[in-house]
Design a protein around this motif. Structure first.
Motif, PDB file in Angstrom:
ATOM      1  N   THR A  40      28.590  24.294  28.687  1.00 44.75           N
ATOM      2  CA  THR A  40      29.743  24.392  29.577  1.00 44.75           C
ATOM      3  C   THR A  40      31.011  24.498  28.745  1.00 44.75           C
ATOM      4  O   THR A  40      31.150  23.820  27.733  1.00 44.75           O
ATOM      5  N   ALA A  41      31.931  25.355  29.178  1.00 46.36           N
ATOM      6  CA  ALA A  41      33.189  25.555  28.462  1.00 46.36           C
ATOM      7  C   ALA A  41      34.339  25.518  29.441  1.00 46.36           C
ATOM      8  O   ALA A  41      34.234  26.014  30.566  1.00 46.36           O
ATOM      9  N   ASP A  42      35.457  24.950  29.014  1.00 42.27           N
ATOM     10  CA  ASP A  42      36.667  24.867  29.838  1.00 42.27           C
ATOM     11  C   ASP A  42      37.837  25.376  29.015  1.00 42.27           C
ATOM     12  O   ASP A  42      38.161  24.807  27.965  1.00 42.27           O
ATOM     13  N   LEU A  43      38.457  26.473  29.482  1.00 46.31           N
ATOM     14  CA  LEU A  43      39.667  26.987  28.849  1.00 46.31           C
ATOM     15  C   LEU A  43      40.854  26.453  29.629  1.00 46.31           C
ATOM     16  O   LEU A  43      41.025  26.765  30.816  1.00 46.31           O
ATOM     17  N   GLY A  44      41.690  25.657  28.983  1.00 47.20           N
ATOM     18  CA  GLY A  44      42.836  25.055  29.647  1.00 47.20           C
ATOM     19  C   GLY A  44      43.919  26.064  29.971  1.00 47.20           C
ATOM     20  O   GLY A  44      43.798  27.267  29.685  1.00 47.20           O
ATOM     21  N   SER A  45      44.991  25.588  30.555  1.00 47.87           N
ATOM     22  CA  SER A  45      46.108  26.451  30.933  1.00 47.87           C
ATOM     23  C   SER A  45      46.609  27.234  29.734  1.00 47.87           C
ATOM     24  O   SER A  45      46.915  26.655  28.675  1.00 47.87           O
ATOM     25  N   ILE A  69      27.798  31.660  27.360  1.00 47.24           N
ATOM     26  CA  ILE A  69      28.262  30.400  27.939  1.00 47.24           C
ATOM     27  C   ILE A  69      27.570  30.222  29.285  1.00 47.24           C
ATOM     28  O   ILE A  69      27.686  31.073  30.171  1.00 47.24           O
ATOM     29  N   ASP A  70      26.851  29.114  29.462  1.00 44.95           N
ATOM     30  CA  ASP A  70      26.158  28.894  30.729  1.00 44.95           C
ATOM     31  C   ASP A  70      27.141  28.789  31.888  1.00 44.95           C
ATOM     32  O   ASP A  70      26.922  29.360  32.949  1.00 44.95           O
ATOM     33  N   GLU A  71      28.230  28.028  31.702  1.00 42.25           N
ATOM     34  CA  GLU A  71      29.242  27.897  32.757  1.00 42.25           C
ATOM     35  C   GLU A  71      30.623  27.854  32.125  1.00 42.25           C
ATOM     36  O   GLU A  71      30.908  26.992  31.293  1.00 42.25           O
ATOM     37  N   LEU A  72      31.476  28.797  32.526  1.00 42.50           N
ATOM     38  CA  LEU A  72      32.822  28.909  31.972  1.00 42.50           C
ATOM     39  C   LEU A  72      33.840  28.662  33.070  1.00 42.50           C
ATOM     40  O   LEU A  72      33.818  29.321  34.114  1.00 42.50           O
ATOM     41  N   THR A  73      34.761  27.720  32.835  1.00 47.84           N
ATOM     42  CA  THR A  73      35.877  27.460  33.738  1.00 47.84           C
ATOM     43  C   THR A  73      37.165  27.868  33.050  1.00 47.84           C
ATOM     44  O   THR A  73      37.419  27.470  31.909  1.00 47.84           O
ATOM     45  N   VAL A  93      27.760  31.026  35.001  1.00 49.43           N
ATOM     46  CA  VAL A  93      28.637  30.804  36.152  1.00 49.43           C
ATOM     47  C   VAL A  93      30.073  30.895  35.664  1.00 49.43           C
ATOM     48  O   VAL A  93      30.443  30.295  34.656  1.00 49.43           O
ATOM     49  N   LEU A  94      30.908  31.649  36.392  1.00 47.56           N
ATOM     50  CA  LEU A  94      32.319  31.798  36.044  1.00 47.56           C
ATOM     51  C   LEU A  94      33.165  31.190  37.141  1.00 47.56           C
ATOM     52  O   LEU A  94      33.122  31.611  38.298  1.00 47.56           O
ATOM     53  N   ASN A  95      33.967  30.184  36.777  1.00 53.64           N
ATOM     54  CA  ASN A  95      34.946  29.585  37.676  1.00 53.64           C
ATOM     55  C   ASN A  95      36.318  29.990  37.164  1.00 53.64           C
ATOM     56  O   ASN A  95      36.802  29.443  36.181  1.00 53.64           O
ATOM     57  N   ASP A  96      36.933  30.988  37.808  1.00 55.43           N
ATOM     58  CA  ASP A  96      38.100  31.650  37.227  1.00 55.43           C
ATOM     59  C   ASP A  96      39.333  31.500  38.114  1.00 55.43           C
ATOM     60  O   ASP A  96      39.378  32.002  39.224  1.00 55.43           O
ATOM     61  N   SER A  97      40.330  30.761  37.619  1.00 54.19           N
ATOM     62  CA  SER A  97      41.632  30.697  38.285  1.00 54.19           C
ATOM     63  C   SER A  97      42.724  31.139  37.323  1.00 54.19           C
ATOM     64  O   SER A  97      43.856  30.696  37.393  1.00 54.19           O
ATOM     65  N   GLY A 126      34.686  45.479  26.488  1.00 58.53           N
ATOM     66  CA  GLY A 126      33.438  44.749  26.649  1.00 58.53           C
ATOM     67  C   GLY A 126      33.283  44.252  28.075  1.00 58.53           C
ATOM     68  O   GLY A 126      34.225  44.304  28.877  1.00 58.53           O
ATOM     69  N   GLN A 127      32.104  43.736  28.387  1.00 59.94           N
ATOM     70  CA  GLN A 127      31.835  43.310  29.753  1.00 59.94           C
ATOM     71  C   GLN A 127      31.170  41.941  29.772  1.00 59.94           C
ATOM     72  O   GLN A 127      30.647  41.461  28.774  1.00 59.94           O
ATOM     73  N   ILE A 128      31.217  41.334  30.955  1.00 56.16           N
ATOM     74  CA  ILE A 128      30.453  40.124  31.196  1.00 56.16           C
ATOM     75  C   ILE A 128      29.001  40.528  31.403  1.00 56.16           C
ATOM     76  O   ILE A 128      28.699  41.415  32.189  1.00 56.16           O
ATOM     77  N   VAL A 129      28.099  39.882  30.673  1.00 57.42           N
ATOM     78  CA  VAL A 129      26.670  40.169  30.773  1.00 57.42           C
ATOM     79  C   VAL A 129      25.974  38.895  31.208  1.00 57.42           C
ATOM     80  O   VAL A 129      26.252  37.818  30.688  1.00 57.42           O
ATOM     81  N   ALA A 130      25.070  39.007  32.177  1.00 56.36           N
ATOM     82  CA  ALA A 130      24.323  37.837  32.616  1.00 56.36           C
ATOM     83  C   ALA A 130      23.263  37.495  31.574  1.00 56.36           C
ATOM     84  O   ALA A 130      22.383  38.301  31.312  1.00 56.36           O
ATOM     85  N   PRO A 131      23.296  36.312  30.962  1.00 60.63           N
ATOM     86  CA  PRO A 131      22.272  35.946  29.982  1.00 60.63           C
ATOM     87  C   PRO A 131      20.905  35.854  30.640  1.00 60.63           C
ATOM     88  O   PRO A 131      20.784  35.523  31.812  1.00 60.63           O
ATOM     89  N   LEU A 132      19.868  36.142  29.882  1.00 60.58           N
ATOM     90  CA  LEU A 132      18.504  36.061  30.392  1.00 60.58           C
ATOM     91  C   LEU A 132      18.214  34.652  30.891  1.00 60.58           C
ATOM     92  O   LEU A 132      18.316  33.682  30.158  1.00 60.58           O
ATOM     93  N   HIS A 133      17.900  34.550  32.183  1.00 57.22           N
ATOM     94  CA  HIS A 133      17.627  33.271  32.827  1.00 57.22           C
ATOM     95  C   HIS A 133      18.795  32.313  32.724  1.00 57.22           C
ATOM     96  O   HIS A 133      18.633  31.109  32.618  1.00 57.22           O
ATOM     97  N   GLY A 134      20.006  32.826  32.758  1.00 60.92           N
ATOM     98  CA  GLY A 134      21.185  31.996  32.923  1.00 60.92           C
ATOM     99  C   GLY A 134      21.442  31.778  34.394  1.00 60.92           C
ATOM    100  O   GLY A 134      20.829  32.388  35.267  1.00 60.92           O
ATOM    101  N   ASP A 135      22.376  30.893  34.744  1.00 61.57           N
ATOM    102  CA  ASP A 135      22.583  30.529  36.134  1.00 61.57           C
ATOM    103  C   ASP A 135      23.099  31.682  36.969  1.00 61.57           C
ATOM    104  O   ASP A 135      22.860  31.741  38.177  1.00 61.57           O
TER     105      ASP A 135
END
Length: 531
Positions: A103-108, A150-154, A172-176, A193-202
């Motif tokens: 899990t990754a969180d990019l702050g403001s 990244i399994d889940e990126l906020t 999973v992308l939680n994007d604000s 570049g593009q967002i690619v769904a990892p093999l058997h990622g969420d």
């Protein structure tokens, strides 16, 4: 309680594995060893350049800090369970560096820059090596080319991800972030570049796209109309009760399309859209749809936007008939919570207890324990099934050729080119031309031969000169790959931009096309007519 380490760089100031570069907050002294797998790592300095690779539980980058992760000769990989990038801080991957994160969180206003990295599974001997060594699914389990996963990126408001020409695997992308976005990516992402769904990622839950018709005891019904208690007809003829329905709508869905007749005459009866990891029953095994892509009759749909995925859980894992094609029902691999809407309770249905080892380990454990048949991800059985679909594509009228049909665009204008005997194309650039785009057909090597494990989209292989002089590196904009080792030419991706210094006089751009094994599909007349 896990140990916390703080980067000081007071040892050699470079390498992650140098103990003297770390302060051990638990003992209050210089660390006796580098952080281990259970450690938490803090970066507090205003600038930190680190190399060498690592595997730790958590990484925290303080607000405003600028951290780069570099490489040793031959590449380096960083595995982080959790990653937090503070407000206005930036994490940059450099050179032969790849990164996998839970899990990754990019702050403001924080940033993640992967534009200067190579990709997961890059050759450890030669990072610019030939196409068939650029990814290693057996090691990482990702379709590539991916620079980070990244399994889940906020992403908080103002956060940004700089892709460059690289891809980023996201479950999973939680994007604000409210950034600008692009034609292929959501706000906050820049580059080609593009967002690619990892093999058997969420993100890549094994689902049908809404509208797919499923065989039931009363005939075929759209998958989204099914309800718990309905009975569906399996590939073996069994009437199986529906226990649970999961639905998820994604703004960036990228399903795989299996064309009508792609497997056999009348199978499927019409085009079927599946999530990339949804497994199809073929030659006695379950194979994820994205591993069957051949660029012709089985293709990813990268331009797709909002997609509703639906999956159907039965009393046990089994084979449904979707448009007459056998494909799997839902199997809980630890991702049930990723569905935003569900119908029916899952009482009486075992929920997987995730084993150690991450998403891939969860998936393989679930199939080994409760799968209706073997799941095949690579190897001879996959290659044999893939060859069968290639032969079927040819039987349907698809043809492979070596002509990439390159053309040069300057603005909205197509420039006429003159072809020389050696295959070189010569274009006269009008005065003041500052950029041009080399457009061509394209192909993905792994879609023609999955044993190559090269997921790059390639256009033409070309050596370019301007008025007889080789182009400077800065002239190769988005859409160009770095030259392979020892080569004076490079691959485009089918729409590659040249960044030129405008001249007051006409200039001659020479594009020498190389015989590098490119093969391009030509669709049958029936497909062209339908388009």
């Amino acid at each position: 309680m896990a140990d916390t380490y703080i980067w000081t760089g007071k040892g050699d100031g470079i390498y992650w594995f140098t103990a003297a570069n770390w302060f051990d907050a638990t003992t209050g002294t210089v660390a006796a060893s580098a952080p281990g797998a259970a450690a938490t790592v803090d970066f507090t300095a205003s600038a930190s350049d680190v190399s060498g690779g690592a595997d730790v539980a958590a990484v925290n980058i303080a607000p405003g800090a600028q951290v780069s992760l570099g490489t040793l000769p031959g590449g380096a990989t960083y595995h982080f369970g959790n990653l937090s990038v503070g407000q206005s801080a930036t994490l940059t991957l450099l050179g032969g560096t790849s990164m996998t994160v839970g899990t990754a969180d990019l702050g403001s206003s924080a940033g993640l820059d992967i534009s200067r990295a190579w990709w997961v599974g890059v050759s450890t001997q030669d990072p610019n090596a030939a196409a068939d060594a650029v990814t290693a699914p057996a090691a990482e389990g990702y379709p590539g080319p991916i620079s980070a996963s990244i399994d889940e990126l906020t992403m908080q408001q103002g956060a940004a991800v700089m892709l460059g020409a690289n891809n980023l695997g996201i479950g999973v992308l939680n994007d604000s972030s409210d950034g600008a976005g692009s034609a292929t990516n959501p706000p906050g992402f820049s580059g080609t570049g593009q967002i690619v769904a990892p093999l058997h990622g969420d993100l890549s839950l094994a689902c049908f796209v809404a509208g797919t018709r499923i065989a039931t005891e009363a005939g075929e019904a759209a998958v989204e109309s099914l309800r718990p208690g309905d009975r569906v007809r399996t590939a073996a003829g069994r009437l199986a009760p529906v226990r649970w329905i999961g639905l998820r709508t994604q703004a960036m869905g990228a399903p795989v399309r299996l064309a009508a007749g792609a497997i056999a005459p009348g199978v499927p009866r019409r085009d079927v859209l599946l999530s990339p990891d949804h497994a199809v029953f073929l030659d006695g095994a379950l194979i994820p749809a994205h591993r069957l892509c051949n660029g012709a009759t089985v293709r990813a749909e990268p331009g797709t936007r909002r997609v509703t995925y639906v999956h159907v859980e039965l009393d046990r894992h089994d084979l449904l008939l979707a448009e007459g094609m056998a494909s799997e029902s839902y199997l809980d691999t630890g991702n049930r919570s990723q569905f935003e809407r569900t119908l029916g309770a899952c009482g009486g249905i075992a929920t997987l207890t995730p084993p150690a080892g991450g998403r891939m380990a969860e998936t393989l454990a679930a199939y080994a324990e409760a799968g209706c048949t073997e799941l095949v991800l690579d190897g001879e059985r996959l290659w044999r099934a893939h060859r069968r679909l290639l032969a079927r594509a040819r039987a349907l009228g698809w043809r492979l050729g070596s002509d990439g049909a390159p053309r040069l665009l300057a603005g909205a204008r197509a420039l006429a080119g003159r072809r020389e005997a050696d295959g070189t194309l010569r274009f006269t650039l009008p005065p003041g031309t500052g950029s041009a785009v080399l457009v061509s057909r394209s192909f993905v090597p792994s879609e023609l031969d999955p044993a190559r494990h090269d997921g790059r989209r390639l256009g033409v292989a070309a050596a370019l000169t301007l008025d007889g002089a080789p182009l400077a590196e800065a002239a190769f904009g988005p859409g160009w790959y770095a030259p392979d080792a020892g080569c004076a030419w490079r691959w485009s991706d089918g729409a590659a931009r040249l960044l030129l210094v405008p001249s007051a006089r006409p200039a001659c751009l020479s594009v020498r096309l190389m015989a590098a094994g490119a093969r391009y599909w030509r669709e049958p007349a029936s497909v062209r007519a339908a388009a």
